[in-house]
Design an enzyme around this catalytic site. Structure first.
Site, PDB file in Angstrom:
ATOM      1  N   GLY A  30      -2.376   2.700  -5.277  1.00  0.00           N
ATOM      2  CA  GLY A  30      -1.737   3.704  -5.606  1.00  0.00           C
ATOM      3  C   GLY A  30      -0.163   3.647  -5.944  1.00  0.00           C
ATOM      4  O   GLY A  30       0.225   2.511  -5.838  1.00  0.00           O
ATOM      5  N   CYS A  31       0.278   4.526  -6.835  1.00  0.00           N
ATOM      6  CA  CYS A  31       1.453   4.246  -7.388  1.00  0.00           C
ATOM      7  C   CYS A  31       2.604   4.190  -6.305  1.00  0.00           C
ATOM      8  O   CYS A  31       3.512   3.188  -6.325  1.00  0.00           O
ATOM      9  CB  CYS A  31       1.703   5.593  -8.247  1.00  0.00           C
ATOM     10  SG  CYS A  31       1.464   7.061  -7.809  1.00  0.00           S
ATOM     11  N   PHE A  32       2.745   5.167  -5.494  1.00  0.00           N
ATOM     12  CA  PHE A  32       3.715   4.861  -4.218  1.00  0.00           C
ATOM     13  C   PHE A  32       3.592   3.821  -3.595  1.00  0.00           C
ATOM     14  O   PHE A  32       4.618   3.055  -3.171  1.00  0.00           O
ATOM     15  CB  PHE A  32       3.722   6.281  -3.435  1.00  0.00           C
ATOM     16  CG  PHE A  32       4.454   7.362  -3.761  1.00  0.00           C
ATOM     17  CD1 PHE A  32       5.716   7.215  -3.835  1.00  0.00           C
ATOM     18  CD2 PHE A  32       4.059   8.751  -3.890  1.00  0.00           C
ATOM     19  CE1 PHE A  32       6.495   8.387  -4.426  1.00  0.00           C
ATOM     20  CE2 PHE A  32       4.691   9.816  -4.080  1.00  0.00           C
ATOM     21  CZ  PHE A  32       5.892   9.739  -4.314  1.00  0.00           C
TER      22      PHE A  32
END
Length: 324
Positions: free
Chosen positions: A134-136
């Protein structure tokens, strides 16, 4: 040439993936699948590609492609793989969260490897199925992995991160439309964000007794990028911390350390992660910055593809930020 198929090509991550692959020296986009835009030109969803491609969306898949990218909403990748069969030699990179956690990594006989190259490069190289982070999760892990690798996360870690509106996807919602988002900042899912699971699993793989992670995600009033600040107690000096990070990332093509304070514009539109270290009394502050759609999604997926197919890791990803 690698024959690649893209499932779910009309969203933000799909559009970024198409843009990168059209300019990749070793890839041919075989098809771009979309249930909502079949028969329409790709430029109907991604007008930035006007004059670059004449590709059209299709409602059919070619089961014999070399590689499948799944750019579907969370929970839909597993449904798609149940309904569609590909060649036994086809490789799969999933950009959703369906297979990131260890309990979900084995699916229909497919063993997915967690696709963070700075953590699992050798496993990615040898894998057929990869779960893109995921990005975070990418921004936070890259800020903390060096400390975990030396068992230095024994105390609580506090992370505050702000993301652009594209992180919420292409469909407008109450907290993504312009009138609400512009000139506005707010937190959401405090201490419960869905990326915490994969972050904690990665940190625990390096340091089983890592301290608790307190994560506060924020919505920013901009479109792209994540700026994350993480701080925890650290007994060593700032110089020692910098040496630790430099050593851990010495072979990381896309993770850069800098002595200068960082900002989002230097990484937006690139596959880079920039990291800055600062020590205040007994507290170490680590700041990381990425583009949520590239290093946080499609760029990292192409980085993983390059590793899986024995290509140069940076092929197709020498992108330049627009600082001004």
């Amino acid at each position: 040439m690698i024959k690649a198929g893209i499932i779910g090509g009309s969203g933000y991550t799909g559009g970024e993936l198409i843009r990168i692959l059209l300019n990749h020296p070793a890839v041919d986009i075989n098809f771009v699948y979309s249930t909502t835009r079949a028969g329409k030109k790709v430029t109907s969803a991604h007008p930035d590609l006007l004059g670059v491609t004449e590709l059209e969306f299709t409602g059919n898949v070619n089961p014999d492609v070399d590689l499948v990218f799944l750019c579907l909403g969370h929970g839909n990748s597993s449904k798609f793989l149940k309904a569609n069969t590909f060649s036994s030699k086809s490789k799969v990179i999933d950009l959703s969260n369906d297979f990131r956690l260890m309990n979900d990594a084995n699916f229909l006989g497919k063993q997915f490897v967690y696709g963070l190259p700075e953590l699992n490069k050798n496993k990615i190289i040898a894998s057929q199925f990869v779960a893109n982070p995921g990005c975070f999760a990418t921004a936070v892990q890259l800020a903390l992995l060096p400390l975990a690798s030396k068992g230095l996360l024994g105390n609580a870690v506090h992370v505050n991160a702000v993301t652009g509106s594209t992180g919420a996807g292409v469909s407008p919602t109450a907290t993504t439309h312009f009138s609400w988002r512009n000139n506005n900042v707010s937190w959401y899912k405090p201490f419960t964000h869905q990326h915490l699971g994969e972050i904690n699993e990665s940190l625990s793989s390096l340091q089983p007794d890592a301290g608790e992670l307190f994560f506060l995600p924020n919505r920013g009033n901009f479109t792209r990028g994540i700026l994350a600040t993480a701080y925890t107690q650290f007994k060593g000096s700032e110089s020692e911390a910098k040496q630790l990070y430099a050593s851990y990332y010495s072979d990381a093509l896309f993770t850069q350390l800098t002595d200068d304070p960082i900002h989002l514009k230097q990484v937006v539109n690139t596959n880079q992660c920039h990291i800055h270290i600062h020590k205040h009394k007994d507290t170490l502050l680590i700041t990381s910055a990425i583009d949520n759609l590239l290093k946080g999604a499609s760029g990292q997926a192409v980085q993983n593809m390059n590793l899986m197919f024995g290509l140069e890791e940076g092929d197709g990803l020498q992108l330049k930020a627009g600082v001004f």
